[in-house]
Design a protein around this motif. Structure first.
Motif, PDB file in Angstrom:
ATOM      1  N   ILE A  18      37.130  46.500  37.413  1.00  0.00           N
ATOM      2  CA  ILE A  18      37.479  47.778  36.778  1.00  0.00           C
ATOM      3  C   ILE A  18      36.215  48.422  36.197  1.00  0.00           C
ATOM      4  N   GLY A  19      35.404  47.594  35.550  1.00  0.00           N
ATOM      5  CA  GLY A  19      34.147  48.091  34.974  1.00  0.00           C
ATOM      6  C   GLY A  19      33.272  48.755  36.037  1.00  0.00           C
ATOM      7  N   THR A 252      37.747  50.040  44.096  1.00  0.00           N
ATOM      8  CA  THR A 252      38.565  51.200  44.483  1.00  0.00           C
ATOM      9  C   THR A 252      39.168  51.910  43.277  1.00  0.00           C
ATOM     10  N   ALA A 253      39.671  53.117  43.541  1.00  0.00           N
ATOM     11  CA  ALA A 253      40.177  53.969  42.464  1.00  0.00           C
ATOM     12  C   ALA A 253      41.395  53.371  41.765  1.00  0.00           C
ATOM     13  N   ASN A 254      42.196  52.588  42.488  1.00  0.00           N
ATOM     14  CA  ASN A 254      43.403  52.059  41.837  1.00  0.00           C
ATOM     15  C   ASN A 254      43.068  51.116  40.683  1.00  0.00           C
ATOM     16  N   LEU A 255      41.823  50.606  40.672  1.00  0.00           N
ATOM     17  CA  LEU A 255      41.399  49.761  39.554  1.00  0.00           C
ATOM     18  C   LEU A 255      41.356  50.572  38.263  1.00  0.00           C
ATOM     19  N   ILE A 256      41.007  51.844  38.394  1.00  0.00           N
ATOM     20  CA  ILE A 256      40.941  52.706  37.204  1.00  0.00           C
ATOM     21  C   ILE A 256      42.355  52.941  36.655  1.00  0.00           C
ATOM     22  N   GLU A 257      43.311  53.045  37.598  1.00  0.00           N
ATOM     23  CA  GLU A 257      44.716  53.158  37.151  1.00  0.00           C
ATOM     24  C   GLU A 257      45.158  51.874  36.453  1.00  0.00           C
ATOM     25  N   MET A 258      44.705  50.743  36.969  1.00  0.00           N
ATOM     26  CA  MET A 258      45.069  49.463  36.335  1.00  0.00           C
ATOM     27  C   MET A 258      44.557  49.398  34.909  1.00  0.00           C
ATOM     28  N   ASP A 259      43.387  49.984  34.692  1.00  0.00           N
ATOM     29  CA  ASP A 259      42.772  49.959  33.370  1.00  0.00           C
ATOM     30  C   ASP A 259      43.680  50.613  32.329  1.00  0.00           C
ATOM     31  N   ALA A 260      44.477  51.585  32.789  1.00  0.00           N
ATOM     32  CA  ALA A 260      45.341  52.324  31.865  1.00  0.00           C
ATOM     33  C   ALA A 260      46.623  51.548  31.546  1.00  0.00           C
ATOM     34  N   TRP A 266      50.306  44.798  35.414  1.00  0.00           N
ATOM     35  CA  TRP A 266      49.555  44.772  36.662  1.00  0.00           C
ATOM     36  C   TRP A 266      50.419  44.148  37.758  1.00  0.00           C
ATOM     37  N   SER A 267      50.332  44.693  38.968  1.00  0.00           N
ATOM     38  CA  SER A 267      51.106  44.098  40.061  1.00  0.00           C
ATOM     39  C   SER A 267      50.309  42.962  40.679  1.00  0.00           C
ATOM     40  N   ASN A 268      51.053  41.998  41.186  1.00  0.00           N
ATOM     41  CA  ASN A 268      50.407  40.868  41.856  1.00  0.00           C
ATOM     42  C   ASN A 268      49.585  41.354  43.046  1.00  0.00           C
ATOM     43  N   GLU A 269      50.099  42.361  43.766  1.00  0.00           N
ATOM     44  CA  GLU A 269      49.374  42.915  44.930  1.00  0.00           C
ATOM     45  C   GLU A 269      48.004  43.434  44.510  1.00  0.00           C
ATOM     46  N   ASP A 270      47.967  44.162  43.390  1.00  0.00           N
ATOM     47  CA  ASP A 270      46.688  44.712  42.930  1.00  0.00           C
ATOM     48  C   ASP A 270      45.743  43.607  42.473  1.00  0.00           C
ATOM     49  N   VAL A 271      46.295  42.663  41.723  1.00  0.00           N
ATOM     50  CA  VAL A 271      45.444  41.600  41.191  1.00  0.00           C
ATOM     51  C   VAL A 271      44.872  40.745  42.317  1.00  0.00           C
ATOM     52  N   MET A 272      45.682  40.510  43.347  1.00  0.00           N
ATOM     53  CA  MET A 272      45.263  39.616  44.438  1.00  0.00           C
ATOM     54  C   MET A 272      44.678  40.384  45.636  1.00  0.00           C
ATOM     55  N   SER A 273      44.340  41.642  45.437  1.00  0.00           N
ATOM     56  CA  SER A 273      43.810  42.421  46.558  1.00  0.00           C
ATOM     57  C   SER A 273      42.419  41.911  46.944  1.00  0.00           C
ATOM     58  N   GLY A 274      41.923  42.401  48.057  1.00  0.00           N
ATOM     59  CA  GLY A 274      40.604  41.972  48.521  1.00  0.00           C
ATOM     60  C   GLY A 274      40.722  40.888  49.575  1.00  0.00           C
ATOM     61  N   VAL A 275      39.584  40.332  49.907  1.00  0.00           N
ATOM     62  CA  VAL A 275      39.539  39.261  50.904  1.00  0.00           C
ATOM     63  C   VAL A 275      39.163  37.975  50.179  1.00  0.00           C
ATOM     64  N   TRP A 276      40.007  36.976  50.321  1.00  0.00           N
ATOM     65  CA  TRP A 276      39.773  35.681  49.680  1.00  0.00           C
ATOM     66  C   TRP A 276      39.245  34.733  50.749  1.00  0.00           C
ATOM     67  N   THR A 277      37.970  34.386  50.633  1.00  0.00           N
ATOM     68  CA  THR A 277      37.424  33.471  51.631  1.00  0.00           C
ATOM     69  C   THR A 277      37.386  32.056  51.064  1.00  0.00           C
ATOM     70  N   ILE A 278      37.560  31.103  51.935  1.00  0.00           N
ATOM     71  CA  ILE A 278      37.441  29.695  51.549  1.00  0.00           C
ATOM     72  C   ILE A 278      36.367  29.094  52.443  1.00  0.00           C
ATOM     73  N   PHE A 279      35.286  28.631  51.828  1.00  0.00           N
ATOM     74  CA  PHE A 279      34.185  28.038  52.575  1.00  0.00           C
ATOM     75  C   PHE A 279      34.673  26.798  53.312  1.00  0.00           C
TER      76      PHE A 279
END
Ligand SMILES: [Fe+2]
Length: 402
Positions: A18-19, A252-260, A266-279
């Motif tokens: 968010i920062g 992304t911009a939706n992070l700014i909405e999350m800040d509010a 917070w939705s689980n979808e937003d919190v868990m967004s992105g790509v989670w890689t496992i080495f």
């Protein structure tokens, strides 16, 4: 949308994102990195990677949802080793070398199935779901053996957060939880132990590191994927690491909405967004066609340096209804096109171009910290003996990129 209360580490990661989103920044890794182009085509280096990485570290070989019931099993080959994963009546998932103690052929042949016991198709020796040798065919004729010594060879394994890790080395004493570095606790927020397996398929690709670079790379998204994901995709990324495992998020911009919002909104979808890689070989990315789903991409080195195989696996949060099935199927087919015709087609051309030998280095920019960290880990593991490998994952150890 599923509401969630994120754990402190996850909340800290989202707050950091968010920062960056508010400030319009990313965290850069200073300087341009040059890596020898030969690392993508040197056959000796490739063999070392197979031996020092893929045969030593835990590999995420199955989703729990592939084996939901007692007796469910899955077979596969990992770096040449035939593996059988089976869920026992006690609901524990166990991994074995899929090789009969009599003459060595595979005791389970089907890619998946359900079995109370495994009968070797060659001479009919039988093994329990716990790998114990149950019965020797025509035992009186065969002669006396101590059955307790001739079970299937167990492999170290652990089921965490709805995913199953296996070390393709029966003698390894690396602690899987140490290797996971707490990252599994973050992945647990998906709740994969309650998700559903939809389907899987295998795609051929270039050298495993060329393919893996792509999963850690948002820089290419609006260019290479302009005709599929579209040219509005963010090409900036933030990288968060737990040991060698990295979550890649776009500011992304939706992070700014999350800040509010209060954190419990917070939705689980937003919190868990992105790509989670496992080495060293997994990427998990979220999609929405036909309800919430993820594509788990599981990369395996091929038989030679310029070849890899990726099992794409699609999991859905809810069992798809009759109506949703077509949409889930369309989503999964779309992702096949994206990866096969865009990522891997480009990667295979990159492979051939580098193999041509006309380029000494490839470049990684300040915005490509994820791939840089990945390559650092590769180099560290190549240089580490077995004791050093274990030490790297002990809590508090100083790790590459730290
Ligand atoms: Fe891509």
């Amino acid at each position: 949308m599923t509401k969630m209360v994120a754990g402190a580490e996850l909340t800290a990661m989202v707050r950091d994102s968010i920062g960056h989103a508010k400030a319009g920044t990313i965290s850069k890794t200073p300087g341009i990195l040059k890596l020898a182009a030969s690392r993508y085509y040197d056959p000796e280096l490739f063999q070392k990677e197979v031996d020092q990485i893929f045969k030593r570290v835990p590999l995420m070989l199955a989703a729990s949802s592939e084996l939901p019931n007692p007796g469910d099993f899955k077979t596969m080959e990992a770096v040449g080793l035939p593996i059988l994963i089976v869920r026992g009546q006690d609901m524990i998932a166990r991994a074995f070398i899929n090789s009969c103690s009599h003459r060595g052929t595979n005791v389970a042949v089907a890619p998946t199935g359900n079995a109370k016991r495994f009968m070797c198709p060659y001479h009919g020796w039988t093994f329990t779901q716990k790998g114990e040798l149950m019965g020797v065919a025509s035992a009186d004729d065969f002669g006396e053996i101590d059955k307790s010594c001739y079970g299937l060879t167990p492999l170290p394994s652990a089921e965490r957060s709805g995913l199953i890790w296996v070390i393709a080395n029966a003698k390894s004493d690396l602690v899987i939880d140490d290797f996971l570095s707490g990252y599994d606790k973050l992945l647990a927020n998906f709740g994969f132990d309650k998700w559903h397996f939809f389907s899987s398929r295998v795609l051929a690709g270039p050298n495993w590191k060329i393919a893996y670079d792509g999963y850690l790379d948002f820089y290419h998204l609006p260019v290479l994927h302009r005709n599929t994901f579209g040219e509005d995709m963010f090409n900036q990324a933030l990288f968060y690491a737990w040991g060698p495992h990295q979550c890649v998020r776009a500011p992304t911009a939706n992070l700014i909405e999350m800040d509010a919002l209060p954190e419990d909104q917070w939705s689980n979808e937003d919190v868990m967004s992105g790509v989670w890689t496992i080495f060293p070989h997994i990427s998990i990315a979220s999609f929405g066609g036909g309800g919430r789903g993820v594509m788990v991409s599981q990369l395996m080195p091929g038989k030679h340096v310029g070849e890899s195989f990726t099992t794409q696996m699609y999991l859905t949060q809810d069992p798809p209804t009759e109506q949703m099935l077509a949409e889930v199927d369309a989503q999964f087919k779309f992702l096949e096109v994206v990866v096969r015709d865009e990522d891997y087609a480009t990667g295979l051309r990159q492979q051939r171009a580098l193999e041509g030998g006309g380029r000494e280095f490839v470049l990684f920019g300040e915005n490509e910290g994820g791939a840089r960290r990945f390559h650092q880990w590769v180099d560290t593991l190549l240089a580490a003996d077995d004791e050093e490998l274990k030490a790297l994952f002990r809590p508090g150890a100083i790790q590459p990129g730290a």
